[in-house]
Scaffold this motif. Structure first.
Motif, short mmCIF file in Angstrom:
data_model
loop_
_atom_site.label_atom_id
_atom_site.label_comp_id
_atom_site.label_asym_id
_atom_site.label_seq_id
_atom_site.Cartn_x
_atom_site.Cartn_y
_atom_site.Cartn_z
N UNK A 90 9.12 1.85 -5.13
CA UNK A 90 7.57 2.32 -4.80
C UNK A 90 6.63 1.52 -5.32
N UNK A 91 6.87 1.17 -6.82
CA UNK A 91 6.26 -0.11 -7.36
C UNK A 91 6.09 -1.39 -6.73
N UNK A 92 6.79 -1.71 -5.90
CA UNK A 92 7.23 -3.07 -5.26
C UNK A 92 6.15 -2.59 -3.98
N UNK A 93 6.49 -1.57 -3.37
CA UNK A 93 5.55 -1.23 -2.30
C UNK A 93 4.04 -1.30 -2.38
N UNK A 94 3.77 -0.59 -3.66
CA UNK A 94 2.47 -0.46 -4.05
C UNK A 94 1.69 -1.76 -4.37
N UNK A 95 2.64 -2.94 -4.98
CA UNK A 95 2.06 -4.09 -5.34
C UNK A 95 2.05 -4.74 -4.11
N UNK A 96 3.08 -4.88 -3.07
CA UNK A 96 2.68 -5.38 -1.76
C UNK A 96 1.63 -4.68 -0.67
N UNK A 97 1.12 -3.69 -1.23
CA UNK A 97 0.19 -2.99 -0.39
C UNK A 97 -1.08 -3.47 -1.17
N UNK A 98 -0.98 -3.67 -2.43
CA UNK A 98 -2.31 -4.17 -3.28
C UNK A 98 -2.50 -5.79 -2.67
N UNK A 99 -1.20 -6.40 -2.64
CA UNK A 99 -1.60 -7.88 -2.22
C UNK A 99 -1.89 -7.79 -0.77
N UNK A 100 -1.33 -7.03 0.31
CA UNK A 100 -2.07 -6.78 1.43
C UNK A 100 -3.33 -6.55 1.59
N UNK A 101 -3.83 -5.63 0.72
CA UNK A 101 -5.11 -5.25 0.52
C UNK A 101 -6.16 -6.65 0.10
N UNK A 102 -5.60 -7.21 -0.78
CA UNK A 102 -6.43 -8.37 -1.33
C UNK A 102 -6.48 -9.41 -0.27
#
Length: 218
Positions: A90-102
């Motif tokens: 979940x943390x990785x997905x959240x980080x990836x989602x945040x990276x995708x958002x950025x």
């Protein structure tokens, strides 16, 4: 991929894996309920029996909990590992989602900057075309003005040409008269000098003739 259960699935799994614990809790609640009824009815003997039954039910429940914790210790450890992996995922997905958002925001910013740059270039080109158009219009006006002046000059030239021709003819006639006058004066001077030379040549003969005439008379 891990199976992620919700709260209801977790309660259902606990009930299926350890059914004795909810059974002991139910016996404890039943004993307390019978004890409260016996208190209201005034049956002290039944009340004591139900309190002892409540203690036995609680002891049974605690034993089931301890036995279940030992029996399912390995499974619970595996489940903790699985839950930790799920949390990490979940943390990785959240980080990836945040990276995708950025990245999406960066792309949007780049697109906005590109649109602004294109708009700026378009405005500069429009301004340049306007300036060039004004310069071309100015050149066209200058050419038209020059053409107009040339045409006016062509219309005025015949009049000025006639006047100039008259002036040139008058100047030529004046120069011609002056040359003729100079030639006449030169000719007159030549004739006068010729006459004077003739007189000078004839002067001695005239004197002799006069002398002879005077002697004849004497």
């Amino acid at each position: 991929d891990f199976y992620e259960e919700n709260r209801w699935h977790k309660i259902k799994r606990k009930l299926v894996d350890e059914p004795l614990i909810p059974f002991g809790c139910a016996l404890t609640c039943y004993a307390l309920w019978r004890a409260s009824r016996s208190i209201r009815s005034g049956d002290h003997h039944q009340t004591n029996r139900m309190f002892r039954a409540r203690i036995y039910a609680q002891f049974f429940t605690i034993c089931c909990m301890i036995g279940g914790s030992y029996y399912y210790a390995e499974e619970r450890q595996k489940r903790k590992v699985i839950e930790g992996a799920i949390a990490e995922k979940k943390v990785m997905e959240k980080k990836e989602a945040w990276i995708r958002e950025l990245e999406a925001r960066d792309e949007e910013d780049r697109q906005i900057r590109a649109r602004k740059e294109a708009e700026r270039k378009r405005l500069e080109e429009t301004r340049t075309r306007r300036i060039l158009g004004d310069e071309e219009d100015k050149q066209v006006r200058v050419k038209k003005e020059a053409e107009k002046r040339r045409l006016e000059g062509m219309r005025v030239k015949p009049v000025l040409g006639d006047e100039g021709d008259r002036q040139i003819r008058a100047r030529n006639e004046a120069e011609k008269g002056a040359e003729e006058k100079k030639l006449e004066e030169t000719r007159m001077k030549t004739v006068a000098s010729s006459i004077l030379e003739g007189v000078e040549e004839r002067k001695p003969s005239v004197l002799e003739a006069v002398k002879e005439l005077a002697g004849f008379r004497g």
